[in-house]
Motif scaffolding. Structure first.
Motif, PDB file in Angstrom:
ATOM      1  N   MET A 158     -48.101  -0.839   0.664  1.00  0.00           N
ATOM      2  CA  MET A 158     -48.133  -1.681  -0.541  1.00  0.00           C
ATOM      3  C   MET A 158     -48.778  -0.964  -1.723  1.00  0.00           C
ATOM      4  SD  MET A 158     -46.310  -4.094   0.283  1.00  0.00           S
ATOM      5  CE  MET A 158     -46.395  -4.810  -1.332  1.00  0.00           C
ATOM      6  N   LYS A 159     -49.703  -0.074  -1.461  1.00  0.00           N
ATOM      7  CA  LYS A 159     -50.314   0.692  -2.554  1.00  0.00           C
ATOM      8  C   LYS A 159     -49.291   1.581  -3.240  1.00  0.00           C
ATOM      9  CE  LYS A 159     -55.091   0.918  -0.903  1.00  0.00           C
ATOM     10  NZ  LYS A 159     -56.125   1.790  -0.325  1.00  0.00           N
ATOM     11  N   SER A 160     -48.303   2.056  -2.489  1.00  0.00           N
ATOM     12  CA  SER A 160     -47.309   2.954  -3.070  1.00  0.00           C
ATOM     13  C   SER A 160     -46.025   2.239  -3.494  1.00  0.00           C
ATOM     14  CB  SER A 160     -46.965   4.071  -2.073  1.00  0.00           C
ATOM     15  OG  SER A 160     -46.371   3.525  -0.910  1.00  0.00           O
ATOM     16  N   TRP A 161     -45.927   0.938  -3.226  1.00  0.00           N
ATOM     17  CA  TRP A 161     -44.714   0.185  -3.559  1.00  0.00           C
ATOM     18  C   TRP A 161     -44.696  -0.166  -5.036  1.00  0.00           C
ATOM     19  CZ3 TRP A 161     -43.854  -5.224  -4.746  1.00  0.00           C
ATOM     20  CH2 TRP A 161     -42.502  -5.585  -4.736  1.00  0.00           C
ATOM     21  N   ASN A 162     -43.547   0.007  -5.660  1.00  0.00           N
ATOM     22  CA  ASN A 162     -43.361  -0.373  -7.059  1.00  0.00           C
ATOM     23  C   ASN A 162     -42.210  -1.344  -7.170  1.00  0.00           C
ATOM     24  OD1 ASN A 162     -45.360   1.303  -8.351  1.00  0.00           O
ATOM     25  ND2 ASN A 162     -44.073   3.041  -7.779  1.00  0.00           N
TER      26      ASN A 162
ATOM     27  N   ILE B  12     -37.752 -10.928  -2.995  1.00  0.00           N
ATOM     28  CA  ILE B  12     -38.210  -9.665  -2.411  1.00  0.00           C
ATOM     29  C   ILE B  12     -37.819  -9.701  -0.937  1.00  0.00           C
ATOM     30  CG2 ILE B  12     -40.188  -8.204  -1.836  1.00  0.00           C
ATOM     31  CD1 ILE B  12     -41.658  -9.507  -4.234  1.00  0.00           C
ATOM     32  N   VAL B  13     -37.234  -8.620  -0.445  1.00  0.00           N
ATOM     33  CA  VAL B  13     -36.843  -8.503   0.952  1.00  0.00           C
ATOM     34  C   VAL B  13     -37.847  -7.612   1.670  1.00  0.00           C
ATOM     35  CG1 VAL B  13     -35.120  -7.425   2.470  1.00  0.00           C
ATOM     36  CG2 VAL B  13     -34.381  -8.950   0.624  1.00  0.00           C
ATOM     37  N   ILE B  14     -38.233  -8.029   2.879  1.00  0.00           N
ATOM     38  CA  ILE B  14     -39.135  -7.243   3.722  1.00  0.00           C
ATOM     39  C   ILE B  14     -38.462  -7.058   5.070  1.00  0.00           C
ATOM     40  CG2 ILE B  14     -41.407  -7.144   4.814  1.00  0.00           C
ATOM     41  CD1 ILE B  14     -42.402  -9.062   2.618  1.00  0.00           C
ATOM     42  N   SER B  15     -38.209  -5.795   5.457  1.00  0.00           N
ATOM     43  CA  SER B  15     -37.482  -5.535   6.690  1.00  0.00           C
ATOM     44  C   SER B  15     -37.585  -4.070   7.091  1.00  0.00           C
ATOM     45  CB  SER B  15     -36.005  -5.910   6.504  1.00  0.00           C
ATOM     46  OG  SER B  15     -35.293  -5.777   7.700  1.00  0.00           O
ATOM     47  N   THR B  16     -37.142  -3.777   8.316  1.00  0.00           N
ATOM     48  CA  THR B  16     -37.017  -2.381   8.750  1.00  0.00           C
ATOM     49  C   THR B  16     -35.619  -1.855   8.479  1.00  0.00           C
ATOM     50  OG1 THR B  16     -36.304  -2.976  10.987  1.00  0.00           O
ATOM     51  CG2 THR B  16     -38.684  -2.683  10.633  1.00  0.00           C
ATOM     52  N   GLY B  17     -34.676  -2.741   8.223  1.00  0.00           N
ATOM     53  CA  GLY B  17     -33.287  -2.321   8.008  1.00  0.00           C
ATOM     54  C   GLY B  17     -32.347  -3.482   8.201  1.00  0.00           C
TER      55      GLY B  17
ATOM     56  N   ALA C  55     -29.520  -4.514  -5.674  1.00  0.00           N
ATOM     57  CA  ALA C  55     -30.682  -4.080  -6.452  1.00  0.00           C
ATOM     58  C   ALA C  55     -31.786  -5.143  -6.462  1.00  0.00           C
ATOM     59  CB  ALA C  55     -30.277  -3.703  -7.869  1.00  0.00           C
ATOM     60  N   ILE C  56     -32.042  -5.711  -5.299  1.00  0.00           N
ATOM     61  CA  ILE C  56     -33.129  -6.672  -5.108  1.00  0.00           C
ATOM     62  C   ILE C  56     -34.337  -5.879  -4.628  1.00  0.00           C
ATOM     63  CG2 ILE C  56     -33.911  -8.605  -3.661  1.00  0.00           C
ATOM     64  CD1 ILE C  56     -30.939  -9.510  -3.592  1.00  0.00           C
ATOM     65  N   ASP C  57     -35.523  -6.225  -5.118  1.00  0.00           N
ATOM     66  CA  ASP C  57     -36.732  -5.544  -4.649  1.00  0.00           C
ATOM     67  C   ASP C  57     -36.845  -5.658  -3.138  1.00  0.00           C
ATOM     68  OD1 ASP C  57     -37.875  -4.409  -6.903  1.00  0.00           O
ATOM     69  OD2 ASP C  57     -39.053  -6.186  -7.390  1.00  0.00           O
ATOM     70  N   TYR C  58     -37.284  -4.580  -2.502  1.00  0.00           N
ATOM     71  CA  TYR C  58     -37.435  -4.591  -1.056  1.00  0.00           C
ATOM     72  C   TYR C  58     -38.599  -3.708  -0.637  1.00  0.00           C
ATOM     73  CZ  TYR C  58     -34.877  -0.164  -1.340  1.00  0.00           C
ATOM     74  OH  TYR C  58     -34.472   1.107  -1.664  1.00  0.00           O
ATOM     75  N   ILE C  59     -39.089  -4.018   0.549  1.00  0.00           N
ATOM     76  CA  ILE C  59     -40.151  -3.249   1.194  1.00  0.00           C
ATOM     77  C   ILE C  59     -39.643  -2.900   2.588  1.00  0.00           C
ATOM     78  CG2 ILE C  59     -42.518  -3.302   2.077  1.00  0.00           C
ATOM     79  CD1 ILE C  59     -42.985  -5.541  -0.124  1.00  0.00           C
ATOM     80  N   ILE C  60     -39.636  -1.613   2.903  1.00  0.00           N
ATOM     81  CA  ILE C  60     -39.184  -1.176   4.222  1.00  0.00           C
ATOM     82  C   ILE C  60     -40.402  -1.037   5.134  1.00  0.00           C
ATOM     83  CG2 ILE C  60     -38.020   0.609   5.550  1.00  0.00           C
ATOM     84  CD1 ILE C  60     -36.449   1.328   3.031  1.00  0.00           C
ATOM     85  N   LEU C  61     -40.386  -1.808   6.209  1.00  0.00           N
ATOM     86  CA  LEU C  61     -41.470  -1.759   7.190  1.00  0.00           C
ATOM     87  C   LEU C  61     -41.228  -0.640   8.192  1.00  0.00           C
ATOM     88  CD1 LEU C  61     -41.832  -5.560   8.032  1.00  0.00           C
ATOM     89  CD2 LEU C  61     -43.197  -4.199   6.439  1.00  0.00           C
ATOM     90  N   PRO C  62     -42.298  -0.102   8.757  1.00  0.00           N
ATOM     91  CA  PRO C  62     -42.125   0.872   9.841  1.00  0.00           C
ATOM     92  C   PRO C  62     -41.413   0.204  11.022  1.00  0.00           C
ATOM     93  CG  PRO C  62     -44.374   0.919   9.019  1.00  0.00           C
ATOM     94  CD  PRO C  62     -43.708  -0.276   8.392  1.00  0.00           C
ATOM     95  N   SER C  63     -40.504   0.906  11.628  1.00  0.00           N
ATOM     96  CA  SER C  63     -39.757   0.350  12.755  1.00  0.00           C
ATOM     97  C   SER C  63     -40.356   0.837  14.071  1.00  0.00           C
ATOM     98  CB  SER C  63     -38.289   0.753  12.651  1.00  0.00           C
ATOM     99  OG  SER C  63     -38.184   2.167  12.695  1.00  0.00           O
ATOM    100  N   GLY C  64     -39.756   0.416  15.160  1.00  0.00           N
ATOM    101  CA  GLY C  64     -40.165   0.895  16.470  1.00  0.00           C
ATOM    102  C   GLY C  64     -40.941  -0.105  17.295  1.00  0.00           C
ATOM    103  N   GLU C  65     -41.319  -1.219  16.702  1.00  0.00           N
ATOM    104  CA  GLU C  65     -42.021  -2.262  17.443  1.00  0.00           C
ATOM    105  C   GLU C  65     -41.032  -3.346  17.861  1.00  0.00           C
ATOM    106  OE1 GLU C  65     -45.151  -2.427  18.375  1.00  0.00           O
ATOM    107  OE2 GLU C  65     -45.903  -0.704  17.256  1.00  0.00           O
ATOM    108  N   GLN C  66     -41.410  -4.114  18.835  1.00  0.00           N
ATOM    109  CA  GLN C  66     -40.672  -5.338  19.090  1.00  0.00           C
ATOM    110  C   GLN C  66     -41.010  -6.277  17.935  1.00  0.00           C
ATOM    111  OE1 GLN C  66     -41.044  -6.773  23.253  1.00  0.00           O
ATOM    112  NE2 GLN C  66     -42.470  -5.051  23.362  1.00  0.00           N
TER     113      GLN C  66
END
Length: 155
Positions: A33-37, A119-124, A135-146
């Motif tokens: 979040m610190k690096s998200w614009n 705002i969309v929040i997802s791994t993909g 062109a909707i704002d989004y945040i990509i979460l780290p994947s690999g977890e259940q």
């Protein structure tokens, strides 16, 4: 039987390591979040609706509960296929799906898509692809977890 043997036998989804790494999810999320614009400004927001199921919805519930005495706008969680009638241009929509393919979240997102600040929040998945396409704002979460083990990310 020692703990390793028990984990090997019963923890086939590696929940033990997921639980141990839970605090790291918060650290990674804060760094993310610190690096998200944002590409947009979200002015005049007077309510927040979080679209999500499972851990994504639980994360929203926890945030809403934590902030209930410090913010002046309501945060509601939507776990269904449609959005409530009170959603308007002053509602911030946060579409949260760890996999990006949660049926209910995708359905309610389609109602909001290009109509409300989102705002969309997802791994993909389909959700992230739609956000990128439109062109909707989004945040990509780290994947690999259940998904159920990614609560630190969804919070």
């Amino acid at each position: 039987m020692n703990i390793k043997n028990l984990l090997d036998k019963y923890d086939t989804n590696n929940m033990h390591d997921s639980i141990k790494s839970f605090p790291e999810q918060f650290d990674l999320s804060i760094d993310l979040m610190k690096s998200w614009n944002s590409n947009f400004e979200y002015n005049n927001i007077n309510k927040i609706l979080i679209l999500g199921m499972g851990g994504s919805a639980i994360g929203g519930e926890i945030v809403a509960d934590m902030l209930r005495f410090s913010i002046t706008i309501p945060i509601r969680i939507n776990r269904g296929y449609s959005i409530p009638n009170w959603v308007d241009s002053n509602t911030l929509i946060i579409a949260s799906s760890y996999s990006g393919n949660t049926e209910e979240t995708l359905s309610s997102f389609e109602e909001c898509r290009n109509h409300f600040p989102t705002i969309v929040i997802s791994t993909g998945g389909k959700l992230l692809n739609a956000a990128i396409k439109d062109a909707i704002d989004y945040i990509i979460l780290p994947s690999g977890e259940q998904p159920r083990a990614a609560l630190g990310y969804s919070i």
